[in-house]
Scaffold this motif. Structure first.
Motif, mmCIF file in Angstrom:
data_model
loop_
_atom_site.group_PDB
_atom_site.id
_atom_site.type_symbol
_atom_site.label_atom_id
_atom_site.label_comp_id
_atom_site.label_asym_id
_atom_site.label_seq_id
_atom_site.Cartn_x
_atom_site.Cartn_y
_atom_site.Cartn_z
ATOM 1 N N LEU A 47 0.777 -1.195 0.071
ATOM 2 C CA LEU A 47 0.024 -0.197 0.121
ATOM 3 C C LEU A 47 0.860 1.152 -0.025
ATOM 4 O O LEU A 47 0.760 2.152 -0.613
ATOM 5 C CB LEU A 47 -0.955 0.035 1.172
ATOM 6 C CG LEU A 47 -1.984 1.021 1.313
ATOM 7 C CD1 LEU A 47 -3.076 1.110 0.096
ATOM 8 C CD2 LEU A 47 -2.830 0.861 2.527
ATOM 9 N N TRP A 48 1.961 1.401 0.662
ATOM 10 C CA TRP A 48 2.874 2.342 0.433
ATOM 11 C C TRP A 48 3.556 2.505 -0.798
ATOM 12 O O TRP A 48 3.451 3.740 -1.095
ATOM 13 C CB TRP A 48 4.015 2.115 1.799
ATOM 14 C CG TRP A 48 5.161 2.887 1.703
ATOM 15 C CD1 TRP A 48 6.391 2.426 1.653
ATOM 16 C CD2 TRP A 48 5.610 4.381 1.545
ATOM 17 N NE1 TRP A 48 7.300 3.633 1.578
ATOM 18 C CE2 TRP A 48 6.735 4.866 1.642
ATOM 19 C CE3 TRP A 48 4.314 5.531 1.882
ATOM 20 C CZ2 TRP A 48 7.081 6.149 1.422
ATOM 21 C CZ3 TRP A 48 4.872 6.901 1.812
ATOM 22 C CH2 TRP A 48 6.269 7.220 1.621
ATOM 23 N N ARG A 49 3.943 1.549 -1.204
ATOM 24 C CA ARG A 49 4.509 1.579 -2.605
ATOM 25 C C ARG A 49 3.564 2.285 -3.703
ATOM 26 O O ARG A 49 3.985 2.961 -4.435
ATOM 27 C CB ARG A 49 4.984 0.416 -2.967
ATOM 28 C CG ARG A 49 5.861 0.325 -4.539
ATOM 29 C CD ARG A 49 6.135 -1.379 -4.895
ATOM 30 N NE ARG A 49 6.681 -1.288 -6.219
ATOM 31 C CZ ARG A 49 7.075 -2.277 -6.755
ATOM 32 N NH1 ARG A 49 6.932 -3.371 -5.939
ATOM 33 N NH2 ARG A 49 7.476 -2.168 -7.978
ATOM 34 N N ALA A 50 2.329 1.671 -3.573
ATOM 35 C CA ALA A 50 1.418 2.221 -4.355
ATOM 36 C C ALA A 50 0.922 3.666 -4.133
ATOM 37 O O ALA A 50 0.924 4.385 -5.264
ATOM 38 C CB ALA A 50 0.128 1.433 -4.196
ATOM 39 N N THR A 51 0.789 3.966 -3.036
ATOM 40 C CA THR A 51 0.674 5.433 -2.675
ATOM 41 C C THR A 51 1.895 6.372 -3.218
ATOM 42 O O THR A 51 1.428 7.324 -3.788
ATOM 43 C CB THR A 51 0.586 5.719 -0.756
ATOM 44 O OG1 THR A 51 -0.425 4.771 -0.440
ATOM 45 C CG2 THR A 51 0.182 7.167 -0.746
ATOM 46 N N ARG A 52 3.076 5.993 -2.918
ATOM 47 C CA ARG A 52 4.057 6.737 -3.290
ATOM 48 C C ARG A 52 4.028 6.905 -4.668
ATOM 49 O O ARG A 52 4.348 8.158 -5.194
ATOM 50 C CB ARG A 52 5.504 6.138 -2.827
ATOM 51 C CG ARG A 52 6.591 6.955 -2.845
ATOM 52 C CD ARG A 52 7.777 6.273 -2.305
ATOM 53 N NE ARG A 52 8.271 5.068 -2.976
ATOM 54 C CZ ARG A 52 8.053 3.816 -2.197
ATOM 55 N NH1 ARG A 52 7.494 3.696 -1.231
ATOM 56 N NH2 ARG A 52 8.522 2.661 -2.972
ATOM 57 N N ALA A 106 -1.985 -1.634 -5.518
ATOM 58 C CA ALA A 106 -1.399 -2.245 -4.222
ATOM 59 C C ALA A 106 -1.696 -3.592 -4.312
ATOM 60 O O ALA A 106 -0.831 -4.356 -3.724
ATOM 61 C CB ALA A 106 -2.566 -1.702 -2.903
ATOM 62 N N ASP A 107 -2.607 -4.141 -4.848
ATOM 63 C CA ASP A 107 -3.114 -5.540 -5.134
ATOM 64 C C ASP A 107 -1.861 -6.242 -5.824
ATOM 65 O O ASP A 107 -1.652 -7.408 -5.775
ATOM 66 C CB ASP A 107 -4.468 -5.964 -5.673
ATOM 67 C CG ASP A 107 -5.402 -5.917 -4.649
ATOM 68 O OD1 ASP A 107 -5.170 -5.955 -3.488
ATOM 69 O OD2 ASP A 107 -6.651 -5.868 -5.339
ATOM 70 N N ALA A 108 -1.547 -5.536 -6.855
ATOM 71 C CA ALA A 108 -0.296 -6.056 -7.865
ATOM 72 C C ALA A 108 0.899 -6.099 -7.016
ATOM 73 O O ALA A 108 1.734 -6.987 -7.433
ATOM 74 C CB ALA A 108 0.063 -5.224 -9.150
#
Length: 246
Positions: free
Chosen positions: A44-49, A100-102
């Motif tokens: 989730l952090w990676r997707a948000t960033r 995030a799912d990916a």
């Protein structure tokens, strides 16, 4: 906070209909009880960033963690929605979820060390089912890591078409096992989706306080499930105590 070395069994257990009935089926959540939720947090952090960077912005990880922990502490509402509302543009929530799912893939190292010994201890004494808000590919990780060897029934949200706390996903597992809710226990790490969802159908509940559980659980939160515990190693004893509470 209670002693983390032993499960906390609530004093009023046994007062509801079905409490104290023999346990035949144990339902297990995946993220938290089985795998370390840091994997989901990092995805989730990676997707948000990345989505913030698309618009030329930046987000501090400590600020992301604050929002994440606030939602965990509240035990109400979607983590993804809270993050999207704080850091992203309107309409980006679905993009955040998809990205995030990916990235949300459990490596072998994410398996909690207390899981397989507990499953060995429970296998043969109870039917075991997985009930989880996950993509279908999570079963591949569970097979790779030896968890699936102990699982008798599956209720994965992407396959079932319903997500916790929807009663339909719990009922899917109950129907597959042919077990009444009064003879089943759900083990999860969230109050909103796991404990409250399962109790709505009349299942007994075990709350594993790790992962997406609150950073600092309150006495009121600890009182919601039938049992609160901080390690899966306590599950066999907790199930015995649930059956004794007649």
């Amino acid at each position: 906070m209670p002693d983390q070395a032993s499960p906390q069994v609530n004093a009023d257990i046994g007062q509801d209909a079905g409490r104290g009935a023999p346990i035949e089926l144990v339902l297990l959540d995946v993220g938290g009880p089985i795998y370390d939720d840091v994997t989901y947090r990092d995805a989730l952090w990676r997707a948000t960033r990345e989505l913030v960077a698309e618009r030329g912005g930046e987000v501090a990880e400590d600020e992301f963690q604050r929002v994440y922990d606030e939602r965990r502490q509240a035990q109400s509402g979607s983590l993804r929605t809270a993050v999207a509302e704080r850091f992203l543009e309107p309409g980006d929530r679905q993009r955040l979820s998809d990205l995030a799912d990916a990235y949300w893939v459990y490596p072998p190292s994410a398996l909690h060390s207390d899981v397989l010994p507990v499953l060995r201890a429970l296998s043969g004494r109870y039917a075991l089912a997985v009930v989880a808000n996950q993509r279908a590919v999570v079963v591949d990780a569970l097979r790779r890591d030896g968890v699936a060897d102990f699982i008798d029934h599956w209720a994965i949200s992407e396959v079932v078409g319903a997500s916790k706390p929807d009663p339909a996903i719990f009922q899917h597992a109950l129907d597959a096992a042919g077990v009444d809710a009064s003879r089943a226990v759900h083990v999860g790490n969230r109050l909103d989706t796991d404990v409250r969802g399962a109790r709505r159908l009349g299942l007994r509940t075990v709350w594993v306080v790790r992962g997406e559980a609150p950073p600092e659980p309150t006495p009121e939160q600890l009182a919601e499930p039938d049992v609160s515990m901080f390690t899966m190693a306590d599950l066999p004893a907790a199930l015995e105590r649930l059956q004794e509470a007649r």
